[in-house]
Design a protein around this motif. Structure first.
Motif, PDB file in Angstrom:
ATOM      1  N   TYR A   1      10.916   7.724  11.747  1.00 43.34           N
ATOM      2  CA  TYR A   1       9.405   7.441  11.541  1.00 43.34           C
ATOM      3  C   TYR A   1       8.489   8.669  11.655  1.00 43.34           C
TER       4      TYR A   1
ATOM      5  N   ARG B   1       3.533   0.579   8.632  1.00 42.82           N
ATOM      6  CA  ARG B   1       5.242  -0.145   8.784  1.00 42.82           C
ATOM      7  C   ARG B   1       5.584  -0.769  10.318  1.00 42.82           C
TER       8      ARG B   1
ATOM      9  N   THR C   1       1.873   5.436  10.737  1.00 43.46           N
ATOM     10  CA  THR C   1       2.805   4.793  10.474  1.00 43.46           C
ATOM     11  C   THR C   1       3.304   3.674  11.057  1.00 43.46           C
TER      12      THR C   1
END
Length: 427
Positions: free
Chosen positions: A239, A195, A191
């Protein structure tokens, strides 16, 4: 001195022939004027020999404390030996704040600015980027004052103590503000890779802590500026990470008593932006070493992957690693000079030989990204490598030679890193 004087970490024993703790600037100027080798000592938080000398070591701790706020100019003029926590508390009482603060409120303002020590946040420049003017005692014992209009200013803020002993700095201030802080655990590494901009811009300041083990990251410290709508709840999941249900220390398993308040409880910025409280010891033991490297923001994920690929060479000696962002500035020797940056920080076990070997693997892995080391921490890069990383490296050497031609403020470390001889040109 009845016992050896060391830095905070205890890994450097200072080799001075005389130690001074002047109580006035007049006394300081006299000490410098009659010395052939002198260095300033702030709070001793550098992990290398940057503050060491075989001559006169001068502590700034006993110089008169100045905190002079100018509401019209939105500045504060402060004595260089003042700790950030002390200044930030006084500013808050007057309705002001600094735009950024480092992990430790215990460090001196002059020392932090001289080494490019930084704090974090996508839009936040390092601590030295707030400097509007400074005053230092030069090699002749004279007081020198510079402001942002001076041609030498950009080379004199992050100057490693090589130009003189800074007695006062004038810093920009902002209106006081509150911050909420949460800790999230178990952020998937994938992640972060996918991101990275979203994760790191999710708060006023964001720190990712990892031991570089497995495929998830240990903690994310998310610091959110409280806006006009007041405090806001932090989601239980973020997230893919889980919100911590109690106070956390950056090193998993360590008691969090010394850490700034978390759990989304809002408070003044100077009590939330640092990771540790001013009234507490940052580490339960203090037996640690530190290193840090800055790369351009756009290289963050590639640099992360490069470190991940060599982690076997450094994980055995690592307490914790921190990843955070810093905005660009125009100061010649700032690690964030002219580029928005990502800093990869390493807190090590106190094994200098093992850490030195680990640093070579890290520096080789980060070499394609022009990684700049933190000046106050451990690194192995030499002058040729550093010269290629800083566009104004040679110009700074000219400034150093012109302002301190006899090398009064140089020591062995600075002598290795910077060339001597020549004059000042084109500053």
């Amino acid at each position: 001195m009845t016992s050896p004087l060391t830095n905070w970490a205890g890994n450097v024993t200072f080799g001075m022939r005389r130690f001074h703790a002047p109580t006035s600037v007049t006394e300081l100027r006299q000490i410098v004027a009659r010395s052939d080798a002198v260095r300033a000592l702030g709070t001793g938080h550098s992990f290398n020999t940057l503050a060491d000398t075989t001559g006169d070591l001068v502590s700034t701790a006993r110089l008169p404390q100045t905190i002079d706020i100018d509401p019209a100019a939105r500045t504060v003029t402060v004595s260089g030996g003042t700790r950030f926590g002390t200044l930030a508390s006084a500013l808050h009482d007057a309705g002001y704040a600094l735009h950024n603060l480092g992990s430790l409120p215990h460090i001196s303002i002059a020392g932090a600015c001289a080494t490019g020590t930084h704090g974090s946040g996508d839009t936040n420049g390092n601590l030295s980027s707030a400097v509007r003017a400074l005053r230092y005692v030069d090699a002749a014992g004279e007081w020198v004052t510079l402001d942002r209009g001076s041609a030498e200013f950009a080379g004199s803020v992050v100057a490693l103590g090589a130009l003189g002993i800074v007695t006062h700095l004038t810093l920009d201030v902002v209106p006081a503000f509150d911050v909420q802080q949460w800790v999230y655990e178990g952020l998937p590494a994938e992640t972060l890779r996918a991101r990275f901009p979203e994760v790191m811009s999710a708060g006023y300041s964001v720190s990712v802590f990892t031991r570089w083990r497995g495929e998830s990251l240990d903690q994310v410290w998310l610091k959110r500026k409280v806006d006009d709508d007041g405090p806001a709840p932090g989601p239980a999941r973020w997230y893919g990470a889980t919100r911590a249900d109690a106070q956390r220390h950056p090193v998993p398993g360590m008691a969090a008593d010394a850490c700034s308040l978390q759990l989304g409880i809002s408070g003044p910025s100077h009590r939330r932006l640092p990771h540790f409280r001013l009234d507490a010891t940052p580490s339960s033991r203090g037996d640690e070493l530190q290193s840090e490297y800055f790369v351009a923001r756009e290289d963050a994920v590639a640099a992360f992957d490069a470190l991940h690929a060599v982690r076997r060479h450094f994980v055995p000696y690592l307490r914790i690693s921190e990843i955070r962002t810093v905005a660009a500035d125009d100061l010649w020797l700032s690690p964030a000079h002219n580029r928005d940056s990502v800093a990869f920080h390493f807190t090590w076990l106190p094994d200098r030989s093992a850490v030195t070997a680990a640093l070579r693997h890290i520096e080789n892995a980060l070499a394609p990204f022009a990684a700049r080391p933190h000046w106050g921490k451990l690194f192995t890069l030499g002058p040729d490598a550093l010269r290629a990383l800083y566009p104004h490296y040679g110009t700074f050497e000219q400034l150093l030679r012109a302002r301190d031609p006899e090398g009064v403020f140089r020591n062995n470390l600075l002598g290795r890193l910077f060339a001597l001889g020549g004059g000042l040109e084109g500053v």
